[in-house]
Design a protein around this motif. Structure first.
Motif, PDB file in Angstrom:
ATOM      1  N   HIS A  62      -0.179   1.035  -3.180  1.00  0.00           N
ATOM      2  CA  HIS A  62      -0.969   1.545  -4.300  1.00  0.00           C
ATOM      3  C   HIS A  62      -2.425   1.510  -3.866  1.00  0.00           C
ATOM      4  CE1 HIS A  62       2.483   1.494  -6.951  1.00  0.00           C
ATOM      5  NE2 HIS A  62       2.745   0.274  -6.549  1.00  0.00           N
ATOM      6  N   LEU A  63      -2.940   2.649  -3.444  1.00  0.00           N
ATOM      7  CA  LEU A  63      -4.303   2.755  -2.957  1.00  0.00           C
ATOM      8  C   LEU A  63      -5.212   3.285  -4.066  1.00  0.00           C
ATOM      9  CD1 LEU A  63      -3.319   4.386   0.434  1.00  0.00           C
ATOM     10  CD2 LEU A  63      -3.717   1.971  -0.023  1.00  0.00           C
ATOM     11  N   THR A  64      -6.498   3.298  -3.819  1.00  0.00           N
ATOM     12  CA  THR A  64      -7.427   3.755  -4.856  1.00  0.00           C
ATOM     13  C   THR A  64      -7.309   5.242  -5.134  1.00  0.00           C
ATOM     14  OG1 THR A  64      -9.149   4.045  -3.195  1.00  0.00           O
ATOM     15  CG2 THR A  64      -9.124   1.952  -4.400  1.00  0.00           C
ATOM     16  N   ASP A  65      -6.920   6.040  -4.131  1.00  0.00           N
ATOM     17  CA  ASP A  65      -6.848   7.486  -4.329  1.00  0.00           C
ATOM     18  C   ASP A  65      -5.431   8.039  -4.372  1.00  0.00           C
ATOM     19  OD1 ASP A  65      -6.475   6.857  -1.658  1.00  0.00           O
ATOM     20  OD2 ASP A  65      -7.355   8.721  -0.933  1.00  0.00           O
ATOM     21  N   ARG A  66      -4.429   7.269  -3.936  1.00  0.00           N
ATOM     22  CA  ARG A  66      -3.045   7.769  -3.933  1.00  0.00           C
ATOM     23  C   ARG A  66      -2.056   6.606  -3.880  1.00  0.00           C
ATOM     24  NH1 ARG A  66      -4.996   8.210   1.234  1.00  0.00           N
ATOM     25  NH2 ARG A  66      -3.627   7.442   2.851  1.00  0.00           N
ATOM     26  N   ALA A  67      -0.816   6.906  -4.250  1.00  0.00           N
ATOM     27  CA  ALA A  67       0.282   5.945  -4.133  1.00  0.00           C
ATOM     28  C   ALA A  67       1.247   6.496  -3.080  1.00  0.00           C
ATOM     29  CB  ALA A  67       0.997   5.781  -5.464  1.00  0.00           C
ATOM     30  N   VAL A  68       1.770   5.612  -2.236  1.00  0.00           N
ATOM     31  CA  VAL A  68       2.626   6.039  -1.130  1.00  0.00           C
ATOM     32  C   VAL A  68       3.896   5.197  -1.107  1.00  0.00           C
ATOM     33  CG1 VAL A  68       2.775   6.383   1.367  1.00  0.00           C
ATOM     34  CG2 VAL A  68       0.578   6.652   0.216  1.00  0.00           C
ATOM     35  N   PHE A  69       5.058   5.871  -1.064  1.00  0.00           N
ATOM     36  CA  PHE A  69       6.351   5.226  -0.879  1.00  0.00           C
ATOM     37  C   PHE A  69       6.802   5.603   0.525  1.00  0.00           C
ATOM     38  CE2 PHE A  69      10.912   4.760  -1.034  1.00  0.00           C
ATOM     39  CZ  PHE A  69      11.126   3.697  -1.880  1.00  0.00           C
ATOM     40  N   SER A  70       6.811   4.650   1.449  1.00  0.00           N
ATOM     41  CA  SER A  70       7.170   4.905   2.847  1.00  0.00           C
ATOM     42  C   SER A  70       8.601   4.472   3.095  1.00  0.00           C
ATOM     43  CB  SER A  70       6.237   4.143   3.788  1.00  0.00           C
ATOM     44  OG  SER A  70       4.901   4.499   3.561  1.00  0.00           O
ATOM     45  N   VAL A  71       9.325   5.285   3.870  1.00  0.00           N
ATOM     46  CA  VAL A  71      10.734   5.030   4.161  1.00  0.00           C
ATOM     47  C   VAL A  71      10.890   4.791   5.653  1.00  0.00           C
ATOM     48  CG1 VAL A  71      13.036   6.024   4.111  1.00  0.00           C
ATOM     49  CG2 VAL A  71      11.455   6.504   2.266  1.00  0.00           C
TER      50      VAL A  71
END
Length: 128
Positions: A62-71
């Motif tokens: 959960h970053l300030t500019d985007r959320a990332v779900f890495s697989v």
């Protein structure tokens, strides 16, 4: 926050004035997150791919500019895919994107369900 006006007990309403810049700054300080519905869709896909022995691990940022779900296929590798939510791109290209390991954008769009459709199995011609 600043409070203006003093209400009295005889029924006069008092108002609270919230400066717009304070409300915006409070909202901007929070990181971007997947909501419950979005996370449910992603984890349902993740469960299917784990059952098919394609994926084995994941990470959520959960970053300030985007959320990332890495697989990941293995925990020690670089991510196979990243499912990204970037609200700044919502009006232009769509807030959601699936990015492959090399950085190539596989699909981008407004609706998470359609973007995750890139992982659906394709029909194949079978000779009898």
């Amino acid at each position: 926050m600043t409070e203006y006006g003093g209400g009295t007990e005889d029924g006069e309403a008092s108002g609270i004035l919230i400066p717009l810049h304070e409300a915006r700054n409070a909202r901007l300080e929070q990181p971007v997150r997947f909501d419950r519905r979005e996370l449910d869709q992603i984890l349902r896909l993740y469960g299917r791919m784990v059952a098919a022995n394609e994926w084995r691990d994941y990470a959520i940022d959960h970053l300030t500019d985007r959320a990332v779900f890495s697989v990941f296929r293995r925990a020690s590798e670089v991510p196979l895919f990243q499912i990204v939510k970037d609200p700044k791109l919502a009006r232009r290209q769509g807030a959601f994107a699936v990015i492959a390991a090399g950085g190539r954008i596989l699909k981008r769009g407004q609706e998470l369900g359609r973007v995750l459709g890139v992982f659906d199995a394709k029909l194949k011609v079978v000779e009898a």
